[in-house]
Motif scaffolding. Structure first.
Motif, PDB file in Angstrom:
ATOM      1  N   ALA A 241      28.670  57.336  56.097  1.00  8.36           N
ATOM      2  CA  ALA A 241      28.301  58.708  55.765  1.00  8.36           C
ATOM      3  C   ALA A 241      26.830  58.937  56.065  1.00  8.36           C
ATOM      4  O   ALA A 241      26.071  58.000  56.342  1.00  8.36           O
ATOM      5  N   VAL A 242      26.454  60.218  55.991  1.00  9.75           N
ATOM      6  CA  VAL A 242      25.043  60.615  55.998  1.00  9.75           C
ATOM      7  C   VAL A 242      24.809  61.404  54.714  1.00  9.75           C
ATOM      8  O   VAL A 242      25.751  61.850  54.060  1.00  9.75           O
ATOM      9  N   ALA A 243      23.543  61.574  54.327  1.00  2.12           N
ATOM     10  CA  ALA A 243      23.249  62.246  53.063  1.00  2.12           C
ATOM     11  C   ALA A 243      21.821  62.766  53.075  1.00  2.12           C
ATOM     12  O   ALA A 243      20.967  62.271  53.825  1.00  2.12           O
ATOM     13  N   LEU A 244      21.567  63.758  52.220  1.00  2.00           N
ATOM     14  CA  LEU A 244      20.207  64.188  51.935  1.00  2.00           C
ATOM     15  C   LEU A 244      19.755  63.457  50.680  1.00  2.00           C
ATOM     16  O   LEU A 244      20.360  63.608  49.616  1.00  2.00           O
ATOM     17  N   ILE A 245      18.706  62.657  50.810  1.00  2.00           N
ATOM     18  CA  ILE A 245      18.296  61.780  49.711  1.00  2.00           C
ATOM     19  C   ILE A 245      16.805  61.959  49.438  1.00  2.00           C
ATOM     20  O   ILE A 245      15.982  61.882  50.359  1.00  2.00           O
ATOM     21  N   PRO A 246      16.415  62.162  48.170  1.00  2.00           N
ATOM     22  CA  PRO A 246      15.000  62.267  47.820  1.00  2.00           C
ATOM     23  C   PRO A 246      14.307  60.907  47.885  1.00  2.00           C
ATOM     24  O   PRO A 246      14.931  59.865  47.680  1.00  2.00           O
ATOM     25  N   ASP A 247      13.017  60.928  48.163  1.00  2.00           N
ATOM     26  CA  ASP A 247      12.260  59.688  48.344  1.00  2.00           C
ATOM     27  C   ASP A 247      12.232  58.796  47.113  1.00  2.00           C
ATOM     28  O   ASP A 247      12.066  57.576  47.235  1.00  2.00           O
ATOM     29  N   LEU A 248      12.348  59.375  45.923  1.00  2.00           N
ATOM     30  CA  LEU A 248      12.274  58.565  44.710  1.00  2.00           C
ATOM     31  C   LEU A 248      13.313  57.449  44.712  1.00  2.00           C
ATOM     32  O   LEU A 248      13.090  56.375  44.164  1.00  2.00           O
ATOM     33  N   VAL A 249      14.434  57.686  45.375  1.00  2.00           N
ATOM     34  CA  VAL A 249      15.507  56.687  45.426  1.00  2.00           C
ATOM     35  C   VAL A 249      15.041  55.408  46.112  1.00  2.00           C
ATOM     36  O   VAL A 249      15.515  54.314  45.798  1.00  2.00           O
TER      37      VAL A 249
END
Length: 317
Positions: A241-249
């Motif tokens: 998959a692909v995803a939109l992920i925030p940097d905090l992760v």
């Protein structure tokens, strides 16, 4: 004189809606809650509840009492904070609600620092989705919440809650390295044919991700739904998959993902909120200050911070 504990039960009913929900929240039986409210009606000398099908509703007189109870509880909370502040050592308990990525990236360092500097403060943490946690903090289930807000998607406001910005982090498109090697992707629009993983419907991140994809000209093929961002990472890294992920992760970990900036370089806001009535609590103040120090030291917030990740990807590809 009206019994304050029964008044609190009436306020809980106004907040939670049913006798069963009040009983569950306070570890009472529904019959015990009902008996206490019946006794409160006798003390007040007038009806406070009326039946509406299988549920009960508050009368106008009950609503007046509920508004007064909130003021009484605020006064008691301020008194308790003043009492704790009169001591020479910082003591007490802080109940914190926090969303997953903040729990993973920020809480370990914060808890270590609290244990070292304020050993007499007990910190209790529960994972909650931000919108739910904000309401529960207003309702006095928690002393403080760590919450998030996505661009153009404001988190709900509740009266009497003091918000303080904690940090911001960039939101990026996370792509599996193998997929990028086979089908180079240079923008969000070029990810239109790929399967996506997103949080369940109703989550702010889901609404934001869908709107970003639609703005880019396509409807995302959401094949996987989970509130667990660690599962998002595994699905992306494994090429599914692909995803939109925030940097905090990504704080404190390596990744094989390729991270691409989004149009406009959007950023998510992370903030804390607590009741104004408890703002003077030394334990809560110590926790908030310690959390802010941990956030300033551990959150990647710029493209430059991600260069080591991108360099590792480039070396492997």
């Amino acid at each position: 004189m009206l019994e304050i504990r029964r008044l609190v039960l009436l306020r809980e009913l106004a907040i939670r809606g049913t006798l069963a929900a009040v009983a569950e929240a306070l570890n009472f039986s529904p019959s015990a809650v009902s008996q206490q409210l019946t006794q409160l009606e006798k003390e007040a000398g007038m009806p406070l509840l009326r039946k509406a099908g299988r549920r009960v509703q508050l009368t106008a007189q009950a609503e007046v009492l509920v508004a007064s109870v909130a003021e009484v509880l605020d006064t008691l909370e301020r008194a308790e904070a003043a009492l704790q502040a009169s001591l020479t050592r910082v003591t007490g308990r802080v109940r914190v609600a926090v969303f997953q990525s903040a729990a993973l990236a920020l809480m370990p360092a914060t808890l270590r620092a609290m244990a070292a500097r304020y050993p007499d403060v007990r910190v209790e943490m529960v994972q909650r989705e931000p919108e739910e946690a904000l309401r529960e903090t207003w309702a006095r289930d928690f002393d403080m919440v760590i919450a998030e807000q996505y661009p153009a998607h404001a988190a709900p406001h509740h009266p009497g809650l003091d918000r303080r910005p904690l940090t911001e982090d960039a939101i990026r498109l996370a792509l599996p390295a193998a997929e990028v090697a086979l089908h180079p992707v240079g923008s969000l629009a070029e990810a239109r044919a790929m399967p996506w993983v997103m949080e369940p419907r109703g989550a702010a991140s889901r609404h934001y991700a869908e709107q970003m994809c639609r703005t880019a000209g396509f409807e995302p093929d959401v094949r996987y739904e989970t509130a667990d961002l660690q599962a998002h990472i595994r699905l992306v890294e494994s090429g599914n998959a692909v995803a939109l992920i925030p940097d905090l992760v990504w704080a404190g970990r390596e990744t094989s993902c390729r991270l691409l900036d989004l149009p406009g370089l959007p950023r998510r806001t992370i903030f804390t909120a607590q009741r104004l009535a408890g703002a003077a609590s030394p334990a809560a103040r110590a926790f908030r200050d310690t959390l802010e120090a941990a956030a300033s030291n551990h959150i990647p917030g710029t493209t430059d911070d991600l260069l080591p990740i991108r360099e590792r990807y480039d070396e492997r590809s």
